[in-house]
Design an enzyme around this catalytic site. Structure first.
Site, PDB file in Angstrom:
ATOM      1  N   HIS A   1       0.834  -1.210   0.000  1.00 15.76           N
ATOM      2  CA  HIS A   1       0.000   0.000   0.000  1.00 15.76           C
ATOM      3  C   HIS A   1       0.867   1.258   0.000  1.00 15.76           C
ATOM      4  O   HIS A   1       0.682   2.165  -0.822  1.00 15.76           O
ATOM      5  CB  HIS A   1      -0.904  -0.020   1.236  1.00 15.76           C
ATOM      6  CG  HIS A   1      -1.835   1.147   1.350  1.00 15.76           C
ATOM      7  ND1 HIS A   1      -3.196   1.023   1.211  1.00 15.76           N
ATOM      8  CD2 HIS A   1      -1.605   2.462   1.612  1.00 15.76           C
ATOM      9  CE1 HIS A   1      -3.765   2.215   1.357  1.00 15.76           C
ATOM     10  NE2 HIS A   1      -2.815   3.108   1.620  1.00 15.76           N
ATOM     11  N   GLU A   2       1.840   1.296   0.914  1.00 15.54           N
ATOM     12  CA  GLU A   2       2.690   2.490   1.023  1.00 15.54           C
ATOM     13  C   GLU A   2       3.634   2.619  -0.176  1.00 15.54           C
ATOM     14  O   GLU A   2       3.988   3.732  -0.583  1.00 15.54           O
ATOM     15  CB  GLU A   2       3.486   2.449   2.327  1.00 15.54           C
ATOM     16  CG  GLU A   2       2.652   2.282   3.592  1.00 15.54           C
ATOM     17  CD  GLU A   2       1.552   3.321   3.733  1.00 15.54           C
ATOM     18  OE1 GLU A   2       1.668   4.400   3.124  1.00 15.54           O
ATOM     19  OE2 GLU A   2       0.568   3.057   4.447  1.00 15.54           O
TER      20      GLU A   2
ATOM     21  N   HIS B   1       1.841   4.327  -2.881  1.00 13.25           N
ATOM     22  CA  HIS B   1       1.892   5.772  -2.614  1.00 13.25           C
ATOM     23  C   HIS B   1       3.225   6.359  -3.080  1.00 13.25           C
ATOM     24  O   HIS B   1       3.267   7.442  -3.683  1.00 13.25           O
ATOM     25  CB  HIS B   1       1.727   6.037  -1.119  1.00 13.25           C
ATOM     26  CG  HIS B   1       0.317   5.974  -0.633  1.00 13.25           C
ATOM     27  ND1 HIS B   1      -0.742   6.502  -1.324  1.00 13.25           N
ATOM     28  CD2 HIS B   1      -0.207   5.458   0.515  1.00 13.25           C
ATOM     29  CE1 HIS B   1      -1.862   6.304  -0.643  1.00 13.25           C
ATOM     30  NE2 HIS B   1      -1.563   5.672   0.476  1.00 13.25           N
TER      31      HIS B   1
END
Length: 245
Positions: free
Chosen positions: A145-146, A149
């Site tokens: 997820h990060e 980003h």
């Protein structure tokens, strides 16, 4: 990661990464934090006699008591995932193609005070909340997820105060990281529906993340922002050819 001028250190929901972490309390009685005490709290949940503030204090201090062990396990899982996880390795390579570098020096395990499992800053890298992970698979989803980003911030011109931009980031990260795949929702969130399960999960997570951002009034407002950018952001699977899992 490459630096950007005056870019605040922010988590996906707009919280300060520094504010997410905690120091270990100075005085803790290890005798109190045993299996019997944990069982009593879990039993109170079943009988409807919960003391939520007491539960939060208990588990926070129990985490602090075991902070070194918890962070060491997180570090070990991080190193394993960087070497062996297909999705983590792929995203690491894609970030490198854009001039970024994610490694064990800027993917940091820390004890956190809120309910999030991680955060990202273009200036500082990725924060992993060691005391929030259920297992290595949960940590893998958070890292992915990060890392999505990170890729987005390097690929696109992201404005931190543009709520539409931030909603798009959250939609993409939840879609591509694998955290909304059916098996995880089924076993950890009691989401039984099969039809459009992925879309509902992504909408829910993106809306919750947006609710914590400055400028978002309430859940309805957060949902409206997510809806405004939904079609283009949900269908954009870059750097993957399609939704990986």
């Amino acid at each position: 990661m490459a630096s950007s001028p005056s870019n605040p250190e922010t988590a996906p929901d707009g919280a300060s990464l520094a504010a997410m972490t905690t120091d270990q309390p100075k005085k803790i009685d290890p005798v109190y934090y045993n299996w019997s005490s944990t069982f009593s709290i879990l039993l109170s949940r079943m009988t409807g006699s919960r003391d939520v503030p007491l539960e939060e204090k208990y588990f926070t201090e129990m985490d602090a008591l075991k902070a070194d062990t918890i962070c060491q396990r997180c570090d070990s899982n991080r190193d394993y995932l960087l070497q062996y996880s297909p999705i983590v390795r792929f995203l690491k390579d894609e970030v490198e193609k854009l001039g970024g570098d994610l490694n064990k020096d800027n993917i940091l395990c820390r004890m956190c005070t809120n309910s999030q499992s991680g955060g990202f800053s273009l200036d500082h890298g990725i924060l992993l909340c060691a005391n929030k992970f259920r297992n290595r698979g949960h940590q893998e989803d958070t890292m992915a997820h990060e890392m999505v980003h990170a890729w987005d911030h390097l690929k696109f011109k992201v404005e931190n105060d543009n709520l539409r931009h931030q909603a798009c980031l959250e939609i993409r990260a939840s879609t591509l990281s694998g955290e909304c795949r059916f098996s995880r929702e089924f076993f950890t969130k009691n989401q039984w529906s099969v039809t459009e399960q992925l879309q509902r999960c992504v909408r829910r997570r993106a809306t919750l993340s947006m609710m914590a951002r400055p400028g978002v009034r309430d859940e309805k407002h957060a949902g409206e922002i997510v809806n405004q950018v939904w079609e283009g952001c949900f269908r954009d699977t870059r750097p993957f050819d399609e939704i990986y899992r």
